[in-house]
Enzyme design. Structure first.
Site, mmCIF file in Angstrom:
data_model
loop_
_atom_site.group_PDB
_atom_site.id
_atom_site.type_symbol
_atom_site.label_atom_id
_atom_site.label_comp_id
_atom_site.label_asym_id
_atom_site.label_seq_id
_atom_site.Cartn_x
_atom_site.Cartn_y
_atom_site.Cartn_z
ATOM 1 C CG HIS A 583 -4.876 7.000 -4.975
ATOM 2 N ND1 HIS A 583 -6.215 6.847 -4.683
ATOM 3 C CD2 HIS A 583 -4.247 5.959 -4.364
ATOM 4 C CE1 HIS A 583 -6.393 5.776 -3.925
ATOM 5 N NE2 HIS A 583 -5.214 5.209 -3.729
ATOM 6 C CD GLU A 584 -0.349 4.968 -4.837
ATOM 7 O OE1 GLU A 584 -0.016 4.788 -3.653
ATOM 8 O OE2 GLU A 584 -1.163 4.230 -5.420
ATOM 9 C CG HIS A 587 -2.072 5.884 0.295
ATOM 10 N ND1 HIS A 587 -3.037 5.488 1.186
ATOM 11 C CD2 HIS A 587 -2.420 5.324 -0.897
ATOM 12 C CE1 HIS A 587 -3.929 4.722 0.574
ATOM 13 N NE2 HIS A 587 -3.590 4.628 -0.701
ATOM 14 C CG HIS A 590 -3.214 9.080 6.639
ATOM 15 N ND1 HIS A 590 -4.090 8.031 6.554
ATOM 16 C CD2 HIS A 590 -3.463 9.647 7.849
ATOM 17 C CE1 HIS A 590 -4.835 7.971 7.646
ATOM 18 N NE2 HIS A 590 -4.461 8.933 8.445
#
Length: 806
Positions: A583-584, A587, A590
């Site tokens: 998940h991290e 980020h 992105h």
């Protein structure tokens, strides 16, 4: 607002669970574990999935695993540069100013001087050619503020040296105060509006420049710059009151009754040892908020006792309800003062949703799509309850205090058919997971994670690893600092921080940097170093080989160190921790790929309801068989993981997904109602209006009624940080699920299909926040000409109908 705030890390119920410190059980290892680990490492050196990477890339791939899994290897790797620098400090993140605490003030002072020159120039612009520069100049002004504020804010929260913390805090305060001055400088707002209103100028701007201009105009407006002086002062006063009351609300969340005194016999079903720890003077003192109450609701057999605990745990303190209602009323007043009907309308104007009505349409559609699944789950729980057939147990009804108890029974029965969760951890050493992420990124996006030796003073802790992100075609494109291991005083919350955004460095800046680097006391040897304070830069072949400042990212996790550092056993992740890391990294991806020319739209600087899309999508890769095949191997034997084991675990996690989605819909709806115009009608200093609204929403949307007398909303801390945007996580989950199914699961190569990766990178990641989110979603789904690309209410409804299906 010239300072574009990084969005706060979203915390959904799953994330909240992940953020709790996890106490891992040690796997039983054989007496010859060290030898087995060494043999496994030797085998792993030879094992590689099919790859077209060069031999140097294969070396980087092996090194990546070892710097996280082998303490000895890391010690040798990290010591390489110490001998070459003779004890000289390079500065935090290689920022030439930050070799000592006093450097923070120098960094702020030099940056402040640059800002003042830009402000003076922008205010003097008159000609069309001069005004054409306004969007770029204000973006650079914003970038300069962010350079100090973002980095200082991060350092003061993670650095162990109190002197450095204090210096960083002072630099932060200096720039934050200056930012507030700029936000009320009417001349900057006037110049930006003047430039935007000239067709010759506006038409010549790039899409990024137009987007940045719109963002800054909106942010100026949010600072009440267009209001008369008396209204502006009222705006500031109300804003300050909201900030104070909101912080107090979050910090003082508590139950009206902090503990319940119960006879131990009433807690039958709970762990007796745990109950004994809570026993004082012959009775159990059970805290009504936190893990003890949660465990009691799951395991206590007596329904009346569960009801008493449930009611106490869902009844907020009277004082915090007053704070909540005061905050909501002031927010409604602030919106009215700014010319909006409600705080939700004010907040959503620059989001993908645009309006409160669109959010409600999305949540209604999602609730309708999810209802059959939620009803089926309730029926399953009722069947369990009926099977007990206890007198007075009301077997035809599922009460609110029954739900957790029978859910725990249902899940327990499922877990007994699978292996213990610890079984999976043996296949997820931190080094192999990082290796797997790099391999996945290389197959999908043509980028790799390459370990880089840090220079003395570059990091805030010796355990921090630096990874450079290398693109097959563009070269060095980003830097990631990985602070992944637990230590005393460190926050247990996983997080992604953008310390420096992507941005094109102009020729004028290079001239300014050349003058700075030529000074005798300059901390920089070259103009290229000075242009980005010593942080990483590189030339961008996608933009005429222009010089860019590279995204610089920090990833924070709290993974446990091996219980015996010399045993050869690496840090092993639970499946939940694995998913958190993916998940991290979403980020980070992105930020890495959102390499825009302007920093206001770089990477994760996008609409709040778009920011979680890449990270939520990445969670799907964590359990995909074709991705697991890239890295998931036993740390001792090197045997590959049977993907059916992960499938069993995922199915277990999703067993009650309908209830979880229903809960999030309820909270999203409550958030919208609270930030409507309704608080304007609430009596000043009154109490109870928020409770009426809370029960109204619950009765409309929940499969299980909430009993009268509760007022749980006083525990809903996200109402402060995410006022009117709580729907965002569900919204991005629905979009991510659609992209996962339609883009990454439609080809023979599945989740590692390079064509799917290229499509997602080009249509979504590359644009950061510089392209409308609806166009990004429509582009990646191949629906560019559909109503989806236009957004608005019907598009929101369509996303709701997609549902949340991982």
């Amino acid at each position: 607002m010239l300072k574009r705030w990084e969005r706060q890390a979203w915390t959904c119920p799953q994330c909240a669970h992940r953020q709790r410190k996890i106490v891992k059980r040690c796997l039983v290892t054989s007496s010859n574990a060290k030898g087995a680990a060494a043999a496994a490492a030797a085998v792993a050196e030879e094992w590689q999935p099919v790859s077209k990477a060069s031999s140097s890339a294969s070396h980087d791939d092996r090194t990546l695993r070892h710097i996280f899994d082998s303490p000895g290897f890391w010690k040798d790797f990290s010591a390489k540069t110490k001998y070459h620098y003779g004890g000289r400090q390079t500065g935090l993140f290689r920022n030439g100013y930050l070799t000592r605490p006093e450097g923070f003030q120098q960094f702020a002072s030099v940056t402040l001087a640059k800002c003042e020159r830009i402000v003076t120039a922008v205010l003097s612009y008159q000609t069309v050619e001069e005004l054409r520069r306004v969007a770029r100049d204000l973006d650079r002004l914003s970038d300069l503020l962010c350079r100090v504020i973002d980095l200082s804010d991060f350092v003061r929260s993670v650095h162990p040296d109190r002197r450095v913390q204090a210096a960083a805090s002072q630099a932060y305060a200096t720039m934050f105060e200056y930012m507030n001055v700029l936000n009320t400088t009417t001349g900057l707002n006037d110049q930006l509006k003047k430039a935007s209103a000239v067709p010759e100028i506006y038409d010549s701007w790039s899409e990024e420049e137009r987007t940045v201009a719109a963002i800054l105009i909106k942010d100026f407006s949010k600072s009440a710059i267009d209001l008369a002086e008396t209204d502006r002062q009222a705006f500031v006063d109300i804003s300050n009151e909201i900030a104070q009351v909101g912080n107090d609300f979050v910090e003082n969340m508590a139950a009206e009754k902090s503990t319940l005194s119960l006879e131990s016999s009433r807690l039958k079903g709970m762990d007796p040892l745990f109950v004994r720890q809570l026993t004082r003077w012959g009775s159990v003192q059970l805290p009504t908020v936190g893990m003890p109450a949660t465990l009691a609701l799951r395991y206590v057999e007596d329904a009346d006792t569960r009801r008493e605990i449930y009611m106490a745990s869902r009844t907020s303190s009277h004082s915090n309800l007053q704070r909540l209602e005061q905050m909501l009323k002031r927010r409604a007043e602030l919106a009215k003062l700014s010319g909006y009907d409600s705080f939700a309308q004010l907040t959503l104007a620059d989001k993908m949703a645009k309006t409160p009505e669109a959010v409600t349409s999305f949540l209604d559609a999602l609730a309708k799509e999810n209802a059959p699944r939620a009803r089926e789950e309730v029926q399953d729980l009722l069947e369990l309850k009926r099977s007990e057939a206890r007198v007075g147990n009301f077997p035809a009804e599922l009460n609110a205090w029954d739900r957790d108890y029978y859910t725990a029974q249902l899940m327990s029965g499922m877990r007994s058919k699978t292996r213990a969760p610890d079984f999976l951890s043996a296949y997820f050493s931190l080094g192999t997971v990082m290796q797997g992420l790099s391999r996945l990124f290389h197959r999908l996006y043509g980028i790799r994670l390459v370990p880089k030796e840090t220079l003395p003073g570059e990091t805030w802790n010796p355990d921090v690893r630096r990874l450079d992100v290398i693109d097959d075609h563009e070269g060095h494109i980003a830097v990631i600092y990985c602070d992944l291991f637990e230590r005393a005083g460190k926050s247990p919350n996983p997080a992604h921080f953008t310390l420096r955004c992507s941005r094109r460095i102009s020729e004028e800046e290079m001239q300014e940097a050349a003058e700075l680097s030529s000074q005798s006391d300059s901390p920089f040897a070259t103009a290229q170093e000075a242009a980005n304070d010593g942080l990483a830069t590189n030339f961008n072949p996608r933009d005429g080989n222009a010089l860019y400042q590279l995204p610089t990212i920090a990833l924070i996790c709290d993974f446990s160190l091996p219980p015996q550092p010399n045993s050869g056993r690496p840090t092993l992740l639970t499946f939940r921790e694995l998913t958190t890391l993916f998940h991290e990294m979403g980020h980070a991806l992105h930020s890495i790929c959102g390499r825009t020319a302007l920093q206001n739209v770089a990477g994760t600087r996008c609409a709040t309801d778009f920011a979680e899309l890449p990270s939520v999508l990445m969670e799907n890769f964590a359990s995909a068989p074709e991705v697991l095949a890239l890295y998931a191997r036993h740390w001792e034997t090197d045997a590959p993981l049977d993907p059916t084991r992960i499938k069993e675990r995922v199915e277990l996690d999703r067993r009650m997904q309908g209830a979880e989605i229903e809960s999030q819909v309820l909270l999203g709806m409550l958030d919208q109602e609270y930030h409507s115009a309704r608080p304007l009608t609430w009596p000043e200093g009154g109490i109870g209006e928020s409770t009426k609204l809370y029960h109204e929403v619950w009765n409309n949307y929940s499969q299980v009624p909430e009993p009268p007398g509760t007022c749980w909303q006083g525990f809903f801390g996200h109402l402060f940080g995410y006022g009117a945007t709580y729907y965002s996580y569900l919204f991005d989950r629905a979009i991510a699920g659609k992209i996962w199914r339609d883009v990454f699961q439609r080809s023979a190569n599945g989740a590692v299909d390079p064509n799917a990766g290229k499509r997602f990178r080009e249509e979504v990641l590359r644009h950061g926040g510089g392209r409308d989110g609806w166009r990004c979603v429509a582009g990646v789904l191949g629906e560019e000409g559909s109503p989806l690309a236009d957004g608005e209410r019907k598009a929101m409804e369509e996303v709701g109908r997609w549902g949340v299906h991982s």
